[in-house]
Design an enzyme around this catalytic site. Structure first.
Site, PDB file in Angstrom:
ATOM      1  N   SER A   6       0.840  -1.198   0.000  1.00 14.14           N
ATOM      2  CA  SER A   6       0.000   0.000   0.000  1.00 14.14           C
ATOM      3  C   SER A   6       0.879   1.254   0.000  1.00 14.14           C
ATOM      4  O   SER A   6       1.729   1.413  -0.879  1.00 14.14           O
ATOM      5  CB  SER A   6      -0.939  -0.040   1.207  1.00 14.14           C
ATOM      6  OG  SER A   6      -1.905   0.979   1.149  1.00 14.14           O
ATOM      7  N   ARG A  23     -11.777   6.385  10.363  1.00 14.52           N
ATOM      8  CA  ARG A  23     -11.344   4.990  10.305  1.00 14.52           C
ATOM      9  C   ARG A  23     -12.425   4.097   9.701  1.00 14.52           C
ATOM     10  O   ARG A  23     -12.126   3.173   8.939  1.00 14.52           O
ATOM     11  CB  ARG A  23     -10.982   4.491  11.707  1.00 14.52           C
ATOM     12  CG  ARG A  23     -10.455   3.057  11.740  1.00 14.52           C
ATOM     13  CD  ARG A  23      -9.220   2.911  10.865  1.00 14.52           C
ATOM     14  NE  ARG A  23      -8.567   1.619  11.070  1.00 14.52           N
ATOM     15  CZ  ARG A  23      -7.483   1.226  10.430  1.00 14.52           C
ATOM     16  NH1 ARG A  23      -6.935   2.025   9.546  1.00 14.52           N
ATOM     17  NH2 ARG A  23      -6.941   0.050  10.683  1.00 14.52           N
ATOM     18  N   ASP A  75      -8.976  -6.107  -4.796  1.00 14.92           N
ATOM     19  CA  ASP A  75      -8.530  -4.852  -4.192  1.00 14.92           C
ATOM     20  C   ASP A  75      -9.043  -3.701  -5.059  1.00 14.92           C
ATOM     21  O   ASP A  75      -8.567  -3.471  -6.162  1.00 14.92           O
ATOM     22  CB  ASP A  75      -6.997  -4.827  -4.127  1.00 14.92           C
ATOM     23  CG  ASP A  75      -6.437  -3.567  -3.484  1.00 14.92           C
ATOM     24  OD1 ASP A  75      -7.226  -2.647  -3.161  1.00 14.92           O
ATOM     25  OD2 ASP A  75      -5.215  -3.493  -3.310  1.00 14.92           O
ATOM     26  N   HIS A  77      -8.210  -5.014  -0.337  1.00 14.58           N
ATOM     27  CA  HIS A  77      -6.903  -4.380  -0.144  1.00 14.58           C
ATOM     28  C   HIS A  77      -6.129  -4.989   1.020  1.00 14.58           C
ATOM     29  O   HIS A  77      -4.908  -5.093   0.975  1.00 14.58           O
ATOM     30  CB  HIS A  77      -7.102  -2.888   0.082  1.00 14.58           C
ATOM     31  CG  HIS A  77      -5.818  -2.111   0.156  1.00 14.58           C
ATOM     32  ND1 HIS A  77      -4.895  -2.091  -0.864  1.00 14.58           N
ATOM     33  CD2 HIS A  77      -5.296  -1.329   1.148  1.00 14.58           C
ATOM     34  CE1 HIS A  77      -3.860  -1.330  -0.520  1.00 14.58           C
ATOM     35  NE2 HIS A  77      -4.069  -0.867   0.689  1.00 14.58           N
ATOM     36  N   ASP A  78      -6.832  -5.389   2.064  1.00 12.47           N
ATOM     37  CA  ASP A  78      -6.172  -5.957   3.239  1.00 12.47           C
ATOM     38  C   ASP A  78      -5.509  -7.296   2.967  1.00 12.47           C
ATOM     39  O   ASP A  78      -4.835  -7.840   3.840  1.00 12.47           O
ATOM     40  CB  ASP A  78      -7.175  -6.118   4.387  1.00 12.47           C
ATOM     41  CG  ASP A  78      -7.221  -4.893   5.289  1.00 12.47           C
ATOM     42  OD1 ASP A  78      -6.431  -3.962   5.063  1.00 12.47           O
ATOM     43  OD2 ASP A  78      -8.046  -4.866   6.219  1.00 12.47           O
TER      44      ASP A  78
END
Length: 379
Positions: free
Chosen positions: A157, A227, A323, A356-357
């Protein structure tokens, strides 16, 4: 902490701090007269000092990438699945350095640090930092550690952006670059998500123009919302659907706006609550701006191949199919530019539902390919 430390763990580790008295000129035009960086190391530096690997963290990351700090630890470092004996970044072969970037809130100088000129926390007075600034500060840490050249600079990232920047800022000092789930610049949509997150923080009544620590408060609600917005972008639709679906917390609907009714609502609120208790709001603003500003091709008439033409490293680029924050198409841009610049590059697109994680998750195909590339590096 686990009852027994796993055999493939780096074990108990302790952070180290390096103080820098030499001023650091920043891209924003300001200068940090002095600062400190906190970091951890795993493995041993060989006699030739040729086996060092730098780990660059993502937006909310920090220096604790592997192992355990003490007996109070309940979980290991954030990339423990990839760093350790026999793992993708094998500490039997490599000397691994992981640090908390300038502007961070985990020990490196940042907005929550004391400003020596005022005796108060920097707060909003801390300068805006960029990916290039981070790489320059990391190069100074490498100098202190006696590392003239990294065997590899690795990151996911925002960390992948730093790895790419290393090959452009210090081409002679990087032999291999591993950029995972990254991009050559943010899309308009990504910048938009970051702006929504920043506005959530800036509009919190407890933000106090960034000087909330002097008031003895934190902009908790704004940071929670920031968040929550960010976390939505880290997961794919399939991952959210599989994990939560439309599951309810109770047997019936409450028909109001305050109750936590769906499991996904509960999850997001928990993530926001936990994050707001450990992360600095000003640091969140700085990190998202660093993401927004990263665009190395801009100085080369938007020619990414031209920006990367000075690089001397070999490259490994990895992306994940679901992602949508940094989609595979963004990695394709990097790969195509590297090929146009006649650089050695290998590319892997991992079929993974996690979004994405995924770069943080021990997906077998991903780890196998990652390990395979790292094992090719001659130290």
């Amino acid at each position: 902490m686990p009852t027994a430390i796993p055999a493939d763990s780096v074990g108990l580790v302790s952070p180290k701090v390096e103080h820098f008295a030499e001023p650091l000129a920043l891209a924003c035009g300001r200068t940090l007269d002095s600062y400190q960086l906190i970091y951890e190391t795993y493995g041993e530096l060989n006699a030739a000092r040729s086996n060092a690997v730098l780990i660059c963290h993502a937006l909310s990351g920090h220096h604790h990438a592997a192992g355990f700090h003490d007996t109070e630890d309940r979980k290991p470092g954030w990339w423990d699945s990839c760093i350790g004996p026999g793992k993708a970044i094998d500490t039997n072969r490599f000397y691994v350095v992981s640090l908390n970037n300038l502007g961070g809130c985990n020990g490196s100088t940042g907005p929550s640090s004391i400003n020596p000129l005022t005796g108060k926390p920097y707060g909003a007075d801390f300068p805006v930092v960029t990916v290039e600034d981070w790489v320059n500060s990391q190069a100074r840490l490498a100098d202190v550690l006696g590392i003239e050249q990294w065997a590899a600079v690795v990151g996911g990232s925002l960390g992948g952006m730093q790895a790419l920047q290393w090959t452009m800022s210090y081409p002679e000092r990087v032999r291999h670059c591993v950029a995972i789930a990254s991009a050559p610049k943010l899309s308009a949509q990504n910048i938009a998500f970051n702006e929504v997150a920043r506005q959530a923080i800036l509009s919190d009544p407890e933000f106090h123009g960034g000087h909330f620590l002097e008031q003895g408060v934190i902009p908790k609600r704004g940071l929670m919302l920031a968040r929550m917005v960010g976390h939505i972008t880290y997961l794919s639709d399939d991952a959210m659907g599989t994990k939560f679906g439309r599951g309810l917390k109770s047997e019936k609907l409450n028909y109001d706006f305050n109750s936590v009714e769906f499991q996904v609502e509960s999850y997001l609120r928990y993530q926001g609550e936990e994050f707001s208790s450990r992360f600095d709001a000003n640091t969140y603003l700085l990190m998202t701006k660093a993401l927004d500003y990263f665009d190395p091709a801009a100085a080369h008439d938007d020619d990414l191949a031209g920006a990367l033409s000075c690089a001397k490293a070999d490259f490994c680029v990895i992306s994940f199919t679901t992602d949508w924050r940094f989609s595979p198409e963004r990695s394709h841009e990097i790969v195509n530019a590297l090929m146009a610049a006649r650089k050695n590059v290998c590319y892997l697109e991992v079929d993974a539902p996690q979004g994405h994680d995924a770069f943080l998750i021990p997906i077998p195909r991903y780890l196998q390919a990652f390990r395979g590339y790292m094992n090719r590096i001659v130290v």
